[in-house]
Write a protein that holds these residues in place. Structure first.
Motif, PDB file in Angstrom:
ATOM      1  N   GLY A 116     -28.857  22.839 -23.069  1.00 17.31           N
ATOM      2  CA  GLY A 116     -28.800  24.935 -22.769  1.00 17.31           C
ATOM      3  C   GLY A 116     -29.728  24.688 -21.349  1.00 17.31           C
ATOM      4  O   GLY A 116     -30.357  25.261 -20.341  1.00 17.31           O
ATOM      5  N   TRP A 117     -30.815  23.851 -22.156  1.00 16.58           N
ATOM      6  CA  TRP A 117     -31.919  23.381 -21.449  1.00 16.58           C
ATOM      7  C   TRP A 117     -31.277  22.945 -19.968  1.00 16.58           C
ATOM      8  O   TRP A 117     -32.092  23.428 -18.747  1.00 16.58           O
ATOM      9  CB  TRP A 117     -33.214  22.937 -21.451  1.00 16.58           C
ATOM     10  CG  TRP A 117     -34.598  22.418 -20.862  1.00 16.58           C
ATOM     11  CD1 TRP A 117     -35.165  23.566 -20.773  1.00 16.58           C
ATOM     12  CD2 TRP A 117     -34.597  21.700 -19.216  1.00 16.58           C
ATOM     13  NE1 TRP A 117     -36.578  23.361 -19.964  1.00 16.58           N
ATOM     14  CE2 TRP A 117     -36.059  21.768 -18.874  1.00 16.58           C
ATOM     15  CE3 TRP A 117     -33.806  20.528 -18.892  1.00 16.58           C
ATOM     16  CZ2 TRP A 117     -35.966  20.789 -17.651  1.00 16.58           C
ATOM     17  CZ3 TRP A 117     -34.126  20.358 -18.318  1.00 16.58           C
ATOM     18  CH2 TRP A 117     -35.600  19.372 -16.741  1.00 16.58           C
ATOM     19  N   VAL A 118     -30.867  22.527 -20.003  1.00 12.58           N
ATOM     20  CA  VAL A 118     -29.759  22.025 -18.128  1.00 12.58           C
ATOM     21  C   VAL A 118     -29.201  23.090 -17.492  1.00 12.58           C
ATOM     22  O   VAL A 118     -29.208  23.405 -16.493  1.00 12.58           O
ATOM     23  CB  VAL A 118     -29.202  20.286 -18.493  1.00 12.58           C
ATOM     24  CG1 VAL A 118     -27.879  20.439 -16.677  1.00 12.58           C
ATOM     25  CG2 VAL A 118     -29.459  19.727 -19.104  1.00 12.58           C
ATOM     26  N   ALA A 119     -29.025  24.049 -17.962  1.00 10.40           N
ATOM     27  CA  ALA A 119     -28.059  25.521 -17.610  1.00 10.40           C
ATOM     28  C   ALA A 119     -29.259  26.453 -16.985  1.00 10.40           C
ATOM     29  O   ALA A 119     -29.058  26.569 -15.799  1.00 10.40           O
ATOM     30  CB  ALA A 119     -27.057  25.862 -18.621  1.00 10.40           C
ATOM     31  N   ASP A 120     -30.602  26.831 -17.796  1.00  7.94           N
ATOM     32  CA  ASP A 120     -31.390  26.822 -17.238  1.00  7.94           C
ATOM     33  C   ASP A 120     -32.305  26.565 -16.730  1.00  7.94           C
ATOM     34  O   ASP A 120     -32.834  27.301 -14.968  1.00  7.94           O
ATOM     35  CB  ASP A 120     -32.671  27.515 -18.574  1.00  7.94           C
ATOM     36  CG  ASP A 120     -31.845  27.893 -19.432  1.00  7.94           C
ATOM     37  OD1 ASP A 120     -31.443  29.200 -19.159  1.00  7.94           O
ATOM     38  OD2 ASP A 120     -32.378  28.529 -20.608  1.00  7.94           O
ATOM     39  N   PHE A 121     -32.112  25.291 -16.229  1.00  5.86           N
ATOM     40  CA  PHE A 121     -33.032  24.436 -15.092  1.00  5.86           C
ATOM     41  C   PHE A 121     -32.516  24.347 -13.909  1.00  5.86           C
ATOM     42  O   PHE A 121     -33.127  24.195 -13.230  1.00  5.86           O
ATOM     43  CB  PHE A 121     -33.405  22.953 -15.288  1.00  5.86           C
ATOM     44  CG  PHE A 121     -33.919  22.402 -14.506  1.00  5.86           C
ATOM     45  CD1 PHE A 121     -35.374  22.234 -14.146  1.00  5.86           C
ATOM     46  CD2 PHE A 121     -33.345  20.941 -14.864  1.00  5.86           C
ATOM     47  CE1 PHE A 121     -35.632  21.152 -12.993  1.00  5.86           C
ATOM     48  CE2 PHE A 121     -33.647  19.550 -13.573  1.00  5.86           C
ATOM     49  CZ  PHE A 121     -34.571  20.122 -13.005  1.00  5.86           C
ATOM     50  N   ARG A 122     -31.489  24.359 -13.460  1.00  5.65           N
ATOM     51  CA  ARG A 122     -29.883  24.281 -12.853  1.00  5.65           C
ATOM     52  C   ARG A 122     -30.953  25.651 -11.482  1.00  5.65           C
ATOM     53  O   ARG A 122     -31.338  24.598 -10.524  1.00  5.65           O
ATOM     54  CB  ARG A 122     -28.491  24.880 -12.768  1.00  5.65           C
ATOM     55  CG  ARG A 122     -27.652  24.120 -11.441  1.00  5.65           C
ATOM     56  CD  ARG A 122     -26.210  24.405 -12.180  1.00  5.65           C
ATOM     57  NE  ARG A 122     -25.522  24.294 -11.623  1.00  5.65           N
ATOM     58  CZ  ARG A 122     -25.093  24.579 -10.645  1.00  5.65           C
ATOM     59  NH1 ARG A 122     -25.275  25.953  -9.611  1.00  5.65           N
ATOM     60  NH2 ARG A 122     -24.422  24.662  -9.269  1.00  5.65           N
ATOM     61  N   PRO A 123     -31.153  26.324 -11.798  1.00  4.17           N
ATOM     62  CA  PRO A 123     -31.407  27.669 -10.950  1.00  4.17           C
ATOM     63  C   PRO A 123     -32.799  26.139  -9.943  1.00  4.17           C
ATOM     64  O   PRO A 123     -32.699  26.966  -9.011  1.00  4.17           O
ATOM     65  CB  PRO A 123     -31.730  29.061 -11.139  1.00  4.17           C
ATOM     66  CG  PRO A 123     -30.598  28.815 -12.547  1.00  4.17           C
ATOM     67  CD  PRO A 123     -30.698  27.277 -12.462  1.00  4.17           C
ATOM     68  N   ARG A 124     -33.253  26.440 -10.787  1.00  6.73           N
ATOM     69  CA  ARG A 124     -34.839  26.112 -10.465  1.00  6.73           C
ATOM     70  C   ARG A 124     -35.098  24.950 -10.059  1.00  6.73           C
ATOM     71  O   ARG A 124     -35.626  24.250  -8.434  1.00  6.73           O
ATOM     72  CB  ARG A 124     -35.994  25.776 -11.479  1.00  6.73           C
ATOM     73  CG  ARG A 124     -36.334  26.690 -12.104  1.00  6.73           C
ATOM     74  CD  ARG A 124     -37.790  26.735 -13.499  1.00  6.73           C
ATOM     75  NE  ARG A 124     -36.781  25.981 -13.761  1.00  6.73           N
ATOM     76  CZ  ARG A 124     -36.306  26.269 -15.322  1.00  6.73           C
ATOM     77  NH1 ARG A 124     -35.769  27.376 -15.332  1.00  6.73           N
ATOM     78  NH2 ARG A 124     -36.447  25.340 -16.010  1.00  6.73           N
ATOM     79  N   ALA A 125     -34.427  23.642  -9.461  1.00  7.74           N
ATOM     80  CA  ALA A 125     -33.972  22.600  -9.147  1.00  7.74           C
ATOM     81  C   ALA A 125     -32.989  22.555  -7.633  1.00  7.74           C
ATOM     82  O   ALA A 125     -33.836  22.180  -6.609  1.00  7.74           O
ATOM     83  CB  ALA A 125     -32.741  21.180 -10.046  1.00  7.74           C
ATOM     84  N   LEU A 126     -32.415  23.706  -8.183  1.00  8.51           N
ATOM     85  CA  LEU A 126     -31.640  23.619  -6.141  1.00  8.51           C
ATOM     86  C   LEU A 126     -32.495  23.836  -5.582  1.00  8.51           C
ATOM     87  O   LEU A 126     -32.763  24.690  -4.579  1.00  8.51           O
ATOM     88  CB  LEU A 126     -30.271  25.021  -6.820  1.00  8.51           C
ATOM     89  CG  LEU A 126     -28.770  23.740  -6.642  1.00  8.51           C
ATOM     90  CD1 LEU A 126     -28.813  22.672  -7.730  1.00  8.51           C
ATOM     91  CD2 LEU A 126     -27.879  24.844  -7.077  1.00  8.51           C
ATOM     92  N   ALA A 127     -32.636  25.179  -5.887  1.00  9.28           N
ATOM     93  CA  ALA A 127     -34.088  25.927  -5.258  1.00  9.28           C
ATOM     94  C   ALA A 127     -35.356  25.180  -4.642  1.00  9.28           C
ATOM     95  O   ALA A 127     -35.864  25.147  -4.262  1.00  9.28           O
ATOM     96  CB  ALA A 127     -35.448  26.879  -5.726  1.00  9.28           C
ATOM     97  N   ALA A 128     -35.946  24.608  -5.353  1.00  5.40           N
ATOM     98  CA  ALA A 128     -36.417  23.373  -5.076  1.00  5.40           C
ATOM     99  C   ALA A 128     -36.233  21.672  -3.892  1.00  5.40           C
ATOM    100  O   ALA A 128     -36.389  21.409  -3.689  1.00  5.40           O
ATOM    101  CB  ALA A 128     -36.853  22.321  -5.929  1.00  5.40           C
ATOM    102  N   GLY A 129     -34.282  22.200  -3.577  1.00  2.00           N
ATOM    103  CA  GLY A 129     -33.623  21.358  -3.251  1.00  2.00           C
ATOM    104  C   GLY A 129     -32.742  20.624  -3.204  1.00  2.00           C
ATOM    105  O   GLY A 129     -32.798  20.120  -2.265  1.00  2.00           O
ATOM    106  N   VAL A 130     -32.697  20.542  -4.534  1.00  2.00           N
ATOM    107  CA  VAL A 130     -31.562  19.033  -4.798  1.00  2.00           C
ATOM    108  C   VAL A 130     -30.232  20.310  -5.071  1.00  2.00           C
ATOM    109  O   VAL A 130     -30.008  21.084  -5.353  1.00  2.00           O
ATOM    110  CB  VAL A 130     -31.554  18.946  -6.507  1.00  2.00           C
ATOM    111  CG1 VAL A 130     -30.625  18.296  -7.112  1.00  2.00           C
ATOM    112  CG2 VAL A 130     -33.086  19.063  -6.622  1.00  2.00           C
ATOM    113  N   PRO A 131     -29.051  18.923  -4.127  1.00  4.84           N
ATOM    114  CA  PRO A 131     -27.942  20.159  -3.853  1.00  4.84           C
ATOM    115  C   PRO A 131     -27.389  19.997  -4.810  1.00  4.84           C
ATOM    116  O   PRO A 131     -27.769  19.025  -6.242  1.00  4.84           O
ATOM    117  CB  PRO A 131     -27.181  18.275  -3.495  1.00  4.84           C
ATOM    118  CG  PRO A 131     -28.330  17.759  -2.588  1.00  4.84           C
ATOM    119  CD  PRO A 131     -29.735  17.623  -4.074  1.00  4.84           C
TER     120      PRO A 131
END
Length: 397
Positions: free
Chosen positions: A33-48
């Motif tokens: 669940g945390w990974v799913a929540d984290f995904r938008p933050r990571a993409l916004a930080a520049g992770v493809p």
């Protein structure tokens, strides 16, 4: 300050856990669940997105990593026990072999970055036994587990984003390391890779993990240069203090020109005049019955890699040995043992109750706790060397 946690690792100065954060053990479902929540933050930080999905698909929650994080300060070693392993004759011999094998590479790195090859090799030796053990835990899994666990969530989330960018850039094939995410020949954290890693072999990648140590060793030299390494200046010199020496002077906070230490009767351990490499401090990492060192600014540069005095002394001593220098000559008070975490906290608590402010009760023997120990020792007519021994604790009891 005077003992090294047995779980020490490079460039990982962890922030304190956030007060009030939930500390119950997490679960695989919780991590998912945390990974799913984290995904938008990571993409916004520049992770493809493709990198994120491929790298963290099925990432496993590792309870052992959480246990290591929570118990990292529980067990400690005295400096002499640590040095027995860190600067063993076997490590010196293997280091001499490593320097000989990679001499041309290390000399090019020294010429480029102004950091002696033996210093770089000493860090390599302490961090991965010259590349023979670089860690086996999956870095992404460890960082995801610790970011989700929450006690230092923001810190480890930032490291995980940096790690995902390493993967996205194709810099690493097998991304394995220590429990807290340090990895490679010289155990860089991902954020340190972002700031200091270099492509020394010219292949277009900053690869600190492969069999070729070129990028890792050059990155380590770059790290030290950034923090102000002065080529030709020793990290420290073993010294002998005269009878009646004022042990209030033995702290990194007291800095004097070499001429002043010389005038106070300080000499090298062999009795010679002190070498003048600028201003320095007197350090007693094992108390007044152990070895004494006149340390110079390069000591503080190595501290940027790992803040433990024992680690810095080990790197310095090992580098001296790799240059053909002698081992530390003074003995150590081996009858003493390191205080446990519970005892260190009790020491701080009792110092505070006695009117000697240790700067908090966290079990860390930092400068304020050492100063409080010094003040207590002085009040009791003891040698004020600041060493947090069981004797001091028993007197406080």
């Amino acid at each position: 300050m005077w003992c090294l946690a047995s779980t020490g690792f490079a460039q990982t100065i962890l922030p304190d856990p956030v007060a009030g954060v939930e500390v119950e053990m997490g679960t695989q479902a919780g991590l998912d669940g945390w990974v799913a929540d984290f995904r938008p933050r990571a993409l916004a930080a520049g992770v493809p997105a493709a990198t994120f999905d491929a790298a963290l698909r099925g990432v496993a929650f590792d309870p052992k990593v959480v246990e290591r994080d929570r118990n990292q300060n529980e067990f400690s070693k005295t400096i002499w026990d640590y040095l027995d392993t860190a600067v063993s004759e076997e490590r010196v011999a293997l280091g001499l072999q490593a320097v000989a094998k990679h001499r041309a590479l290390l000399e090019r790195i020294e010429a480029e970055y102004g950091v002696e090859k033996e210093v770089v090799a000493a860090i390599w030796g302490l961090e991965s036994a010259y590349g023979s053990y670089r860690g086996e835990l999956p870095v992404l899994g460890s960082l995801a587990t610790l970011a989700y666990e929450g006690r230092r969530g923001a810190f480890f989330e930032a490291e995980l984003i940096a790690a995902l960018k390493i993967v996205a850039g194709g810099h690493v094939e097998r991304f394995a390391g220590s429990w807290a995410g340090a990895s490679g020949h010289t155990q860089f954290m991902p954020s340190s890779w972002e700031k200091f890693a270099v492509d020394f072999d010219g292949d277009g990648k900053r690869n600190l993990w492969g069999e070729d140590p070129a990028d890792a060793l050059a990155s380590t030299a770059n790290y030290l240069r950034h923090w102000g390494w002065t080529k030709g200046q020793p990290w420290g010199v073993e010294v002998k203090l005269p009878e009646g020496f004022d042990h209030d002077q033995t702290t990194e906070r007291v800095v004097k020109p070499v001429a002043e230490w010389q005038a106070m009767g300080v000499r090298t351990v062999s009795g010679a005049d002190l070498p003048d490499h600028g201003s320095g401090s007197i350090l007693l990492p094992g108390g007044h019955r152990g070895a004494a060192f006149l340390i110079f600014p390069n000591f503080q540069v190595i501290e940027k890699y790992n803040t433990a005095d024992a680690y810095v002394v080990a790197v310095g001593s090992l580098s001296d040995r790799l240059k053909g220098g002698p081992a530390i000559r003074a003995g150590w008070p081996r009858e003493l043992r390191a205080l446990t975490l519970e005892e260190r906290r009790e020491l701080q608590d009792r110092l505070g109750q006695a009117g000697f402010d240790p700067g908090g009760v966290d079990g860390r023997m930092g400068p304020r706790t050492v100063a409080a120990v010094k003040a207590f020792q002085k009040a009791r007519g003891l040698v004020p060397d600041g060493y947090p021994s069981l004797e001091v604790l028993n007197l406080l009891r």
